[in-house]
Design an enzyme around this catalytic site. Structure first.
Site, mmCIF file in Angstrom:
data_model
loop_
_atom_site.group_PDB
_atom_site.id
_atom_site.type_symbol
_atom_site.label_atom_id
_atom_site.label_comp_id
_atom_site.label_asym_id
_atom_site.label_seq_id
_atom_site.Cartn_x
_atom_site.Cartn_y
_atom_site.Cartn_z
ATOM 1 N N GLU A 57 0.840 -1.198 0.000
ATOM 2 C CA GLU A 57 0.000 0.000 0.000
ATOM 3 C C GLU A 57 0.871 1.243 0.000
ATOM 4 O O GLU A 57 1.600 1.500 0.962
ATOM 5 C CB GLU A 57 -0.922 0.021 1.225
ATOM 6 C CG GLU A 57 -1.756 1.291 1.307
ATOM 7 C CD GLU A 57 -2.466 1.468 2.643
ATOM 8 O OE1 GLU A 57 -2.828 2.612 2.965
ATOM 9 O OE2 GLU A 57 -2.649 0.460 3.365
ATOM 10 N N ARG A 107 0.306 10.448 0.266
ATOM 11 C CA ARG A 107 0.623 11.526 1.200
ATOM 12 C C ARG A 107 1.789 12.380 0.729
ATOM 13 O O ARG A 107 2.147 13.356 1.390
ATOM 14 C CB ARG A 107 0.957 10.957 2.590
ATOM 15 C CG ARG A 107 -0.159 10.150 3.216
ATOM 16 C CD ARG A 107 0.249 9.620 4.583
ATOM 17 N NE ARG A 107 -0.710 8.651 5.083
ATOM 18 C CZ ARG A 107 -0.582 7.993 6.229
ATOM 19 N NH1 ARG A 107 0.475 8.223 6.988
ATOM 20 N NH2 ARG A 107 -1.497 7.112 6.613
ATOM 21 N N LYS A 130 -11.183 -1.826 6.708
ATOM 22 C CA LYS A 130 -9.986 -1.411 7.446
ATOM 23 C C LYS A 130 -10.425 -0.831 8.791
ATOM 24 O O LYS A 130 -11.333 -0.006 8.835
ATOM 25 C CB LYS A 130 -9.243 -0.354 6.624
ATOM 26 C CG LYS A 130 -8.150 0.410 7.356
ATOM 27 C CD LYS A 130 -7.549 1.452 6.418
ATOM 28 C CE LYS A 130 -6.605 2.388 7.139
ATOM 29 N NZ LYS A 130 -5.957 3.338 6.211
#
Length: 213
Positions: free
Chosen positions: A47, A51, A134
């Site tokens: 993943e 950001r 999640k």
């Protein structure tokens, strides 16, 4: 893509290894070597969080590495979803879940691992058809006891807890019946990436891949 299809694909993804590395890259030129090290260590699902400005290029680089399944994390807007899919992301991860994000992932055929922090959020996603979610931020939300408590009345949902998960507490999460895998950043320390210590990162990945569930 329906929520049910997305959940089926993400269940398979979560079962590839006990840990999904959560990666923050400032330099896309490191991405391919990082992916090779993690995959060689037994962690094929990767993943890359959106950001940093380098994130989409990092996804492109990792998508070309054989044996890996690269996804985009920190999906916040429909544009994020479109950009991630165009860069080669094979799955998406969001810190929470809004109708805009859910619609965008379904429309763009990107299987989403949507974030839930409470029983109500998990129930809402379950109503839509998402049975794999999640749990975020895991430690701040009460950690293992909280996730265990949520699982008692909502056993239909399986989780990938992330946020404060480490090598030390990962086994406690993985021991829960409603946990498929965990997400963590400890397998790719920034200082090791900058030093090009790919053998060291592979060793951390191998240690994480050996965790029992």
């Amino acid at each position: 893509m329906t929520p049910e299809q997305a959940s089926a694909l993400n269940r398979d993804l979560c079962l590839l290894a006990p840990v999904i590395p959560v990666l923050v890259l400032d330099d896309a030129s490191l991405a391919a070597d990082l992916a090779r090290a993690l995959i060689a260590g037994g962690l094929p699902a990767l993943e890359v969080t959106l950001r940093t400005p380098a994130a989409l290029d990092a996804i492109r680089e990792m998508a070309s590495v054989p044996g890996g399944v690269v996804g985009a994390g920190t999906l916040l807007t429909p544009k994020d979803v479109e950009n991630a899919k165009a860069a080669g992301a094979q799955f998406g991860v969001s810190p929470g879940a809004t109708d805009l994000i859910l619609d965008a992932c379904e429309d763009n055929e990107l299987p989403l691992l949507p974030g839930a922090a409470t029983a109500s959020e998990a129930m809402r996603l379950l109503e839509r058809g998402y049975t794999v979610q999640k749990f975020f931020p895991a430690e701040a939300n009460g950690g293992v006891p909280a996730l265990k408590a949520i699982g008692a009345p909502i056993p239909q949902v399986s989780f990938c807890p992330t946020g404060g998960v480490s090598l030390k507490n990962a086994p406690d999460y993985l021991a829960l019946s409603n946990t498929l895998c965990v997400g963590g950043s400890w397998v790719a320390p920034k200082e090791m990436m900058l030093a090009g210590d790919w053998a060291g990162i592979e060793a951390l990945a191998r240690e994480a891949a050996s965790l029992k569930r």
